[in-house]
Design an enzyme around this catalytic site. Structure first.
Site, PDB file in Angstrom:
ATOM      1  N   GLY A  12     -39.627  -2.937  17.825  1.00 51.51           N
ATOM      2  CA  GLY A  12     -38.248  -3.282  18.185  1.00 51.51           C
ATOM      3  C   GLY A  12     -37.631  -2.331  19.197  1.00 51.51           C
ATOM      4  CB  SER A 142     -29.175   1.596   6.946  1.00 50.97           C
ATOM      5  OG  SER A 142     -27.766   1.489   7.068  1.00 50.97           O
ATOM      6  CE1 TYR A 155     -29.771  -3.910   8.238  1.00 49.97           C
ATOM      7  CE2 TYR A 155     -28.160  -2.524   7.113  1.00 49.97           C
ATOM      8  CZ  TYR A 155     -29.068  -2.723   8.139  1.00 49.97           C
ATOM      9  OH  TYR A 155     -29.294  -1.720   9.059  1.00 49.97           O
ATOM     10  CB  ALA A 158     -33.863  -4.998   3.371  1.00 52.09           C
ATOM     11  CE  LYS A 159     -32.384  -1.561   7.644  1.00 52.38           C
ATOM     12  NZ  LYS A 159     -33.506  -1.209   8.549  1.00 52.38           N
TER      13      LYS A 159
END
Ligand SMILES: NC(=O)c1ccc[n+]([C@@H]2O[C@H](COP(=O)([O-])OP(=O)(O)OC[C@H]3O[C@@H](n4cnc5c(N)ncnc54)[C@H](O)[C@@H]3O)[C@@H](O)[C@H]2O)c1
Length: 270
Positions: A12, A142, A155, A158-159
């Site tokens: 990415g 994050s 989100y 996942a983090k």
């Protein structure tokens, strides 16, 4: 130069934080493979790395697909013969919505990119690092991976998962001298964060500029995080300066992720 002639694969890295890491790694002497869904824009990062006198390669890669990841890793190895550093940076935001209204498909999409992608890249690059008996894996979590702001539960899940995965992989790869660590950035004003801010402000019914200013004021060091701040931490974790660290997560957020309360106003000290 702290990464002279190391080969780094950054997922990415066409834009945002990943691009910042790729360019800083090049400044530190590394060659860079940009593994990206958006291979056209990845070519721009490749040109920027090459302009710094290092070698670079863009490879098309969807981190959610094992075959695509395996092909990208093979292509990188054909070109460079080794991978010293993997940065699992590719990520996506989610629709800003209460969990009870979150579509199952959106949950699956967010988990696929933000944690399954980290697993797949770590699996295929990890095998190569075991053969090499050395390597550095850096996973982008994050501050949401150590807290739980509302309206983005997929989100956040996942983090948090990225940090747990980092710890397990760190222990498994320790006998092969592979360090595995995570970075938890505060808000960085990238494309993905711009979309998140606009959507969040609309959901909250406040002007986006007010939301941004509120967020800035909540950072003790008084500004948003920048890609360069994350690139500094990634350079440290990719270098031998962090040789005795594994399974850790570095929070880089101007204090937002590590403290509570608002910094007092500056005053003159006699
Ligand atoms: N921006 C922030 O505020 C912030 C804060 C904390 C953590 N992060 C994390 O940092 C990482 C980078 O975020 P960013 O803000 O630079 O994002 P960005 O949206 O600016 O860039 C993400 C890049 O990942 C690529 N990508 C997306 N899905 C992919 C896939 N399936 N396969 C391959 N590439 C894919 C995109 O094409 C894009 O170039 C993410 O993991 C994100 O969760 C960002």
């Amino acid at each position: 130069m702290r990464l002279a002639d190391k080969v780094a694969l950054v997922t990415g890295a066409a834009r945002g934080i990943g691009r910042g890491i790729a360019l800083r790694f090049a400044d530190e002497g590394a060659h860079v493979v940009v593994a990206e869904l958006d291979v056209d824009t990845a070519q721009v990062t490749v040109g920027e790395v090459e302009a710094k006198g290092r070698r670079a390669l863009a490879v098309e890669c969807n981190v959610t697909q094992a075959a695509s990841v395996q092909a990208a890793v093979d292509r990188a190895l054909d070109e460079f013969g080794r991978i010293d550093i993997l940065v699992n940076n590719a990520g996506t935001g989610q629709r800003v919505v209460e969990t009870v209204d979150l579509d199952e498909a959106e949950w699956d999409r967010v988990l696929a990119v933000n944690i399954t992608g980290v697993f797949l890249c770590s699996k295929y690059v990890g095998r190569q690092m075991m053969r090499q008996d050395s390597g550095k894996i850096i996973n982008l979590s994050s501050i949401n991976g150590i807290s739980g702001p509302p309206l983005v539960s997929a989100y956040n899940a996942a983090k948090w998962a990225v940090i747990g995965f980092t710890k397990t992989l760190a222990v498994e790869l320790a006998p092969y001298h592979v360090n595995v660590n995570a970075i938890c950035p505060g808000p960085v004003d990238t494309d993905f964060q711009k979309a998140n801010m606009a959507e969040r402000a609309a959901v909250m019914g406040i002007p986006e500029a007010d939301l941004r200013e509120r967020l800035r004021q909540s950072v003790p060091l008084g500004r948003w995080t920048r890609p360069a701040d994350i690139a500094s931490a990634a350079t440290f974790l990719a270098s031998d300066d962090s040789v005795h660290m594994t399974g850790e997560h570095l929070v880089v957020s101007g204090g937002l992720g590590g403290v509570s309360g608002v910094a007092p106003k500056r005053r003159d000290i006699a």
